[in-house]
Design an enzyme around this catalytic site. Structure first.
Site, mmCIF file in Angstrom:
data_model
loop_
_atom_site.group_PDB
_atom_site.id
_atom_site.type_symbol
_atom_site.label_atom_id
_atom_site.label_comp_id
_atom_site.label_asym_id
_atom_site.label_seq_id
_atom_site.Cartn_x
_atom_site.Cartn_y
_atom_site.Cartn_z
ATOM 1 N N GLY A 177 0.921 -1.238 0.030
ATOM 2 C CA GLY A 177 -0.008 -0.030 0.003
ATOM 3 C C GLY A 177 0.708 1.235 0.120
ATOM 4 O O GLY A 177 2.004 1.261 0.364
ATOM 5 N N CYS A 201 5.573 -5.988 1.760
ATOM 6 C CA CYS A 201 5.760 -4.560 1.658
ATOM 7 C C CYS A 201 5.006 -3.880 2.742
ATOM 8 O O CYS A 201 5.599 -4.163 3.943
ATOM 9 C CB CYS A 201 5.421 -4.049 0.271
ATOM 10 S SG CYS A 201 6.507 -2.541 -0.271
ATOM 11 N N TYR A 202 4.314 -3.072 2.597
ATOM 12 C CA TYR A 202 3.497 -2.278 3.558
ATOM 13 C C TYR A 202 3.005 -3.329 4.477
ATOM 14 O O TYR A 202 2.763 -3.170 5.855
ATOM 15 C CB TYR A 202 2.521 -1.337 2.851
ATOM 16 C CG TYR A 202 1.434 -0.764 4.062
ATOM 17 C CD1 TYR A 202 1.869 0.519 4.774
ATOM 18 C CD2 TYR A 202 0.299 -1.348 4.477
ATOM 19 C CE1 TYR A 202 1.265 1.015 5.579
ATOM 20 C CE2 TYR A 202 -0.479 -0.695 5.489
ATOM 21 C CZ TYR A 202 0.041 0.813 5.817
ATOM 22 O OH TYR A 202 -0.603 1.280 7.041
ATOM 23 N N HIS A 226 7.762 -7.325 -3.984
ATOM 24 C CA HIS A 226 6.469 -7.848 -4.498
ATOM 25 C C HIS A 226 6.795 -9.022 -4.977
ATOM 26 O O HIS A 226 7.035 -9.088 -6.166
ATOM 27 C CB HIS A 226 6.121 -6.667 -5.328
ATOM 28 C CG HIS A 226 5.150 -5.472 -4.461
ATOM 29 N ND1 HIS A 226 4.300 -5.460 -3.779
ATOM 30 C CD2 HIS A 226 6.074 -4.307 -4.325
ATOM 31 C CE1 HIS A 226 3.994 -4.126 -3.379
ATOM 32 N NE2 HIS A 226 4.992 -3.523 -3.510
ATOM 33 N N GLU A 281 4.360 -10.734 -6.281
ATOM 34 C CA GLU A 281 3.282 -11.066 -7.212
ATOM 35 C C GLU A 281 3.495 -10.608 -8.723
ATOM 36 O O GLU A 281 2.995 -10.823 -9.699
ATOM 37 C CB GLU A 281 1.980 -10.471 -6.651
ATOM 38 C CG GLU A 281 1.977 -8.822 -6.471
ATOM 39 C CD GLU A 281 2.370 -8.460 -5.275
ATOM 40 O OE1 GLU A 281 2.262 -7.295 -4.869
ATOM 41 O OE2 GLU A 281 3.293 -9.001 -4.744
ATOM 42 N N SER A 322 -26.672 -11.480 -23.510
ATOM 43 C CA SER A 322 -26.376 -10.546 -24.485
ATOM 44 C C SER A 322 -25.495 -10.860 -25.433
ATOM 45 O O SER A 322 -25.482 -10.232 -26.659
ATOM 46 C CB SER A 322 -25.360 -9.234 -23.633
ATOM 47 O OG SER A 322 -24.195 -10.062 -23.373
ATOM 48 N N GLY A 345 -22.581 -11.955 -25.104
ATOM 49 C CA GLY A 345 -21.349 -11.794 -24.695
ATOM 50 C C GLY A 345 -20.696 -12.941 -23.793
ATOM 51 O O GLY A 345 -21.638 -14.028 -23.413
ATOM 52 N N ASP A 398 -19.640 -13.394 -20.664
ATOM 53 C CA ASP A 398 -20.159 -13.542 -19.160
ATOM 54 C C ASP A 398 -21.645 -13.947 -19.167
ATOM 55 O O ASP A 398 -21.942 -15.003 -18.487
ATOM 56 C CB ASP A 398 -20.038 -12.070 -18.495
ATOM 57 C CG ASP A 398 -18.688 -11.825 -18.692
ATOM 58 O OD1 ASP A 398 -17.794 -12.341 -18.682
ATOM 59 O OD2 ASP A 398 -18.714 -10.334 -18.480
ATOM 60 N N SER A 399 -22.373 -13.311 -19.865
ATOM 61 C CA SER A 399 -24.252 -13.782 -19.879
ATOM 62 C C SER A 399 -24.050 -15.091 -20.431
ATOM 63 O O SER A 399 -25.007 -15.869 -20.054
ATOM 64 C CB SER A 399 -24.712 -12.763 -20.465
ATOM 65 O OG SER A 399 -24.546 -12.520 -21.759
ATOM 66 N N SER A 400 -23.195 -15.621 -21.338
ATOM 67 C CA SER A 400 -23.362 -16.945 -21.903
ATOM 68 C C SER A 400 -23.067 -17.840 -21.031
ATOM 69 O O SER A 400 -23.739 -18.917 -20.952
ATOM 70 C CB SER A 400 -22.358 -16.884 -23.403
ATOM 71 O OG SER A 400 -22.831 -15.751 -24.367
ATOM 72 N N LYS A 417 -11.965 -12.781 -15.722
ATOM 73 C CA LYS A 417 -12.463 -12.840 -17.139
ATOM 74 C C LYS A 417 -11.690 -14.473 -17.489
ATOM 75 O O LYS A 417 -12.547 -15.019 -18.250
ATOM 76 C CB LYS A 417 -11.993 -11.597 -17.848
ATOM 77 C CG LYS A 417 -12.778 -11.857 -19.260
ATOM 78 C CD LYS A 417 -14.340 -11.217 -19.260
ATOM 79 C CE LYS A 417 -14.818 -11.021 -20.569
ATOM 80 N NZ LYS A 417 -16.348 -10.355 -20.382
#
Length: 517
Positions: A56, A83-84, A170, A172, A224, A226, A228-230, A373
């Site tokens: 952070g 880190c922080y 870090h 990551e 839609s 797309g 996600d909705s599919s 995603k």
């Protein structure tokens, strides 16, 4: 959804917090991001195998420094401070943190003095990515130093019997080459996770949860076309094939042949549970004379709810009661809503089906709210959806309305549809499409002079936009080869009557957004 193995990440505002989550999920271990001030009671209820404290931008000695519930260090769980997060651990447990004489940003070489547990399998020294202005001056009692640099002698520490570890770099980020190994050592060796969280296990758990939540109820799903909705629709189809209906609304703002593609794809799976509503005339009439982008979004959102409500009322006459609305909320949406950075300015109104649950007293089902995603796409493959659909670029809820700068008309939509179809076709033919997060064409509110066949023209200009990204939170413009851009421009100008100029957008996000409106 309760998972058998969970890692909790407490977010202190680091720009890399999502990356921590992604790295852990790459190990097939489920993890969640929560605000830094999440109560110990809440953490305990999630039954995590371990806790990670993110980095952070603050200093632990600032008056308004974000600090966690001190009792988390009494839970008996493994804790890794990054880190922080390491500085918070030291600050709470009796160490000393102060400003470094020389701040460290960028690559650094650390020397490792202990190769047990968290540094298991590491060489004597390794490259890491530092980003800090403070450093530990003294470790807390009972801790030992594991690694250091010339500027920061305490770069890693641990207290073995309490299961506390801290690193000042870090792990990551890609700039720490062995960072994923460190996270794996913490998550697998120290926390005892087995890596059983896969797309297959997610599908099984989701089907079980949907069945339990829905019971004998009926679910509607806003489809839609797309990704996600599919995927949501296919999960419902697997879980409750006779208790859900997908509703696809043609708002007149879709890409070329989109309606036909959606119908042909999903009638194959659930022919009797798909409603296609052609409301293009209504949407375009309500958008007449409107050029303000926020007004466009709000009109489209309100009109969608009106159309959807009408279709649901028709459905109620045949299906009876309708109890749930399923939608494709993803984890980045959830993270943004609980950001430790506080409420942010409204950049643009997000178009979803918000408003329907309140208006129609529907309960929400959001089976993808835990996923990024790429994880949604993996689930889609598990559900036998084609890569053509799963690898489609994101498409905004308001559709072409936010890619037409100025007033939206059927003629301008048709013009943009044709130009955009050429752009996407050439990207696919060249193999570039799969390297790009999102690509589309924008119709500009200007006309420019051109020459075609020795005659002066005064026609529309378009901008091509293509970006690379992992999750849409940040994005860089895609370096599409000049030769390909030239071919695309030539085809659009020659084939799409009414366009005589093509430009390419080379703005990154931030400071620009991906969409123009």
């Amino acid at each position: 959804m309760q998972h058998s193995e969970t890692i909790i990440i407490l977010d202190f505002g680091s720009q890399f917090t999502q990356l921590i989550a992604r790295r852990i999920r790459e190990l097939n271990v489920y993890c969640e991001i929560h605000p830094f001030n999440t109560s110990v009671e809440k953490i305990r209820s999630l039954k995590p195998f371990g806790i990670i404290l993110s980095g952070g931008p603050s200093s632990v000695y600032d008056d308004k420094a974000p600090l966690p519930d001190r009792a988390l260090f009494e839970l008996g769980l493994p804790v890794l401070g990054i880190c922080y997060g390491m500085q918070v651990m030291a600050h709470y447990l009796g160490g000393a943190v102060d400003k470094a004489a020389r701040r460290e940003y960028g690559r650094a070489e650390i020397r490792i003095s202990s190769h047990d547990d968290i540094f298991s399998g590491f060489p004597l020294s390794t490259t890491v990515w530092q980003s800090h202005g403070d450093r530990l001056e003294r470790i807390p009692a009972g801790f030992e130093t594991l690694a250091g640099t010339d500027n920061a002698p305490i770069t890693a520490m641990r207290r073995l019997e309490k299961k506390f570890w801290g690193v000042q770099f870090h792990p990551e980020v890609a700039h720490t080459p062995l960072g994923k190994n460190l996270l794996k050592n913490f998550v697998m060796t120290i926390c005892g996770c087995t890596g059983a969280w896969t797309s297959s296990s997610f599908v099984k758990d989701s089907i079980k949860n949907i069945r339990e939540k829905v019971g004998s109820g009926h679910v509607i799903c806003a489809l839609s076309g797309g990704v996600d909705s599919s995927v949501v629709a296919m999960l419902l189809h697997e879980a409750i094939p006779e208790q859900f209906t997908a509703i696809f609304v043609d708002n007149g703002l879709l890409r070329k042949n989109e309606r036909e593609q959606v119908e042909s794809t999903f009638k194959r799976f659930f022919k009797n549970h798909l409603i296609v509503s052609d409301a293009s005339g209504l949407f375009l009439s309500r958008l007449q004379g409107i050029d303000d982008p926020e007004k466009k979004r709000k009109i489209i959102g309100a009109t969608f709810i009106d159309v959807f409500e009408t279709e649901v009322e028709k459905l109620r006459k045949t299906a009876g009661h309708i109890d749930f609305l399923a939608q494709g909320t993803l984890y980045p949406d959830v993270i943004e809503s609980v950001s430790v950075k506080g409420p942010s300015a409204t950049i643009k109104t997000h178009h979803n089906v918000g408003g329907l649950p309140e208006k129609m007293r529907l309960q929400l089902i959001e089976p993808l709210r835990e996923l990024f995603k790429d994880e949604v796409r993996a689930v889609g493959r598990e559900l036998k959806l084609s890569d053509d659909l799963l690898m489609r670029h994101p498409f905004p809820g308001p559709g072409l309305a936010v890619r037409i700068l100025g007033e939206v008309t059927k003629e301008r939509c048709d013009l943009l549809r044709e130009a955009d179809a050429v752009f996407i076709e050439e990207l696919k033919l060249s193999g570039e499409y799969k390297n790009i997060w999102q690509a589309f064409t924008v119709l500009l509110p200007v006309k420019s002079v051109g020459v075609m066949g020795d005659e002066r023209t005064y026609q529309n200009a378009v901008a091509l936009r293509a970006v690379t990204s992992q999750d849409g939170m940040t994005a860089d413009w895609a370096h599409v080869p000049y030769e390909l851009l030239a071919k695309i421009s030539n085809r659009i100008i020659n084939e799409v009557r009414g366009i005589n100029r093509v430009t390419y957008d080379i703005s990154s996000k931030p400071p620009a957004t991906i969409e123009w409106e």
